[in-house]
Design a protein around this motif. Structure first.
Motif, mmCIF file in Angstrom:
data_model
loop_
_atom_site.group_PDB
_atom_site.id
_atom_site.type_symbol
_atom_site.label_atom_id
_atom_site.label_comp_id
_atom_site.label_asym_id
_atom_site.label_seq_id
_atom_site.Cartn_x
_atom_site.Cartn_y
_atom_site.Cartn_z
ATOM 1 N N TYR A 138 -8.494 40.242 43.824
ATOM 2 C CA TYR A 138 -8.481 39.803 45.724
ATOM 3 C C TYR A 138 -7.985 38.759 46.711
ATOM 4 O O TYR A 138 -7.534 37.820 45.106
ATOM 5 C CB TYR A 138 -10.232 39.657 46.055
ATOM 6 C CG TYR A 138 -11.246 38.210 45.406
ATOM 7 C CD1 TYR A 138 -11.434 37.162 46.176
ATOM 8 C CD2 TYR A 138 -10.965 38.579 43.803
ATOM 9 C CE1 TYR A 138 -12.219 35.823 45.540
ATOM 10 C CE2 TYR A 138 -11.054 37.027 43.857
ATOM 11 C CZ TYR A 138 -11.497 35.383 44.535
ATOM 12 O OH TYR A 138 -12.358 34.643 43.627
ATOM 13 N N SER A 139 -8.059 38.461 47.710
ATOM 14 C CA SER A 139 -7.801 37.265 48.003
ATOM 15 C C SER A 139 -8.212 36.443 48.679
ATOM 16 O O SER A 139 -9.230 36.710 48.891
ATOM 17 C CB SER A 139 -6.396 37.779 49.182
ATOM 18 O OG SER A 139 -6.889 38.578 50.339
ATOM 19 N N PRO A 140 -7.684 35.224 49.276
ATOM 20 C CA PRO A 140 -8.126 34.251 50.608
ATOM 21 C C PRO A 140 -8.938 34.893 51.725
ATOM 22 O O PRO A 140 -9.485 34.291 52.553
ATOM 23 C CB PRO A 140 -7.314 33.113 50.472
ATOM 24 C CG PRO A 140 -6.411 33.124 49.220
ATOM 25 C CD PRO A 140 -6.494 34.253 49.015
ATOM 26 N N THR A 141 -8.364 36.079 51.805
ATOM 27 C CA THR A 141 -8.661 37.037 52.953
ATOM 28 C C THR A 141 -9.552 37.574 53.030
ATOM 29 O O THR A 141 -10.076 38.711 53.165
ATOM 30 C CB THR A 141 -7.725 37.115 54.339
ATOM 31 O OG1 THR A 141 -6.756 37.763 53.052
ATOM 32 C CG2 THR A 141 -7.118 35.911 54.969
ATOM 33 N N SER A 142 -9.501 38.672 51.761
ATOM 34 C CA SER A 142 -10.295 39.607 51.752
ATOM 35 C C SER A 142 -11.937 39.210 52.095
ATOM 36 O O SER A 142 -12.299 38.486 51.559
ATOM 37 C CB SER A 142 -10.666 39.880 49.732
ATOM 38 O OG SER A 142 -9.036 40.026 49.647
#
Length: 335
Positions: A138-142
């Motif tokens: 997962y990323s900071p925009t997920s």
């Protein structure tokens, strides 16, 4: 200046390298690369005066595929490196290519400071809401609850809204485009290129391997796109039957297009409040997603301010003397 194509004018082909483009088949990066290569000749700038700087991630391969100068730098630090280049070489057109993980996680500090300083660089953030290069974390925009290899029970992190972050940092140019709409993407890149100072463009980009269909709500259904046009009412829907209206407190609501008081978009509004309110319109909150230029204002540019400061210092103190400088102040001799 002739570039080997016989007519003295650059074409998209002139910006293609001999490197094999290596992204997963179907990746949205291919469309963005083609859009950039097709748009670059419009700048009328020699290739040796254009620089692409990237960090780490799938998007970071861009410098290999653009027949310009470029640097594949370190994770999250592309804006910092671009700042150094832009402030020392005002004659260059400096572009940063980054991803949501690269820019908003380890690189978050560098990003917001480049934007607040208004360094003369163009920052393209490819947002696919996932870490693609490292295979699907997962990323900071997920989105909240996102199930990935690193969050098997769902992400607990509240996601960043990249546009809200950029506007909060008082970026002087903020825009959004999508990989599948080449004409609008190039129009947005054109506006960013002509902007003096920091230009931040979020590009929705599909990762069909690790996060396929992340943006289908605007990729597949174009009626959900709220295209922003300066000086025109904010309308959307299949027949532009929906509009946007602003409350006295600055918040926005979606109303029937026949309603009174529809919002007329002002990308040049001095206050970032309107652009921020537009960035808060999402598919979840408004049933539509704004695309286009949210903010485009004039503000003193960092490299010009630095040059003026150096000129003033030189004028008042004369040419610098490094030996004198090093010998000034508190010094001592070691025997």
């Amino acid at each position: 200046m002739a570039e080997g194509n016989g007519n003295g004018k650059l074409t998209a082909k002139d910006f293609k390298t001999d490197q094999e483009v290596r992204w997963c088949p179907g990746c949205g990066d291919y469309a963005i690369l083609a859009a950039l290569q097709g748009f670059m000749p419009e700048l009328g700038i020699p290739k040796e005066r254009i620089v692409f700087i990237s960090g780490i991630g799938c998007a970071a391969r861009f410098p290999y595929y653009m027949q310009t100068y470029g640097m594949h730098s370190i994770h999250g630090r592309a804006p910092a490196i671009a700042t150094g280049l832009a402030t020392t070489r005002a004659d260059l057109s400096v572009w940063v290519v980054t991803g949501d993980g690269d820019a908003l996680s380890i690189g978050g500090n560098h990003l917001i400071h480049a934007l607040r300083r208004n360094v003369n660089v163009k920052i393209l953030l490819f947002n696919n809401r996932i870490y693609g290069l490292t295979k699907g974390q997962y990323s900071p925009t997920s989105e909240l609850g996102k199930v990935t290899k690193s969050t098997p029970m769902g992400s607990l992190d509240w996601p960043f809204n990249p546009l809200s972050l950029a506007i909060g940092a008082e970026a002087s140019f903020v825009a959004r485009a999508i990989d599948t709409d080449r004409a609008h993407l190039q129009e947005t890149l054109r506006a960013a290129a002509h902007h003096k100072g920091s230009a931040f463009v979020e590009i929705f980009q599909n990762c069909n391997i690790f996060n396929d269909n992340a943006f289908d709500f605007v990729r597949e259904d174009k009626t959900n796109r709220i295209y922003l046009e300066h000086g025109r009412p904010v309308l959307f829907g299949a027949d532009h039957e929906k509009g946007v209206r602003q409350h006295a407190d600055g918040s926005l609501e979606v109303v029937d297009a026949s309603a009174d008081g529809l919002l007329v978009h002002d990308a040049h509004h001095e206050s970032p409040g309107l652009a921020f309110a537009l960035s808060r319109l999402t598919q979840e909150t408004a049933g539509g997603t704004p695309m286009g230029v949210f903010r485009d204002v004039e503000r003193p540019v960092y490299d010009e301010l630095m040059s003026a400061q150096l000129a003033t210092a030189t004028e008042s103190r004369g040419e610098g003397d490094l030996a004198t400088l090093l010998g000034s102040g508190e010094t001592w001799t070691i025997s």
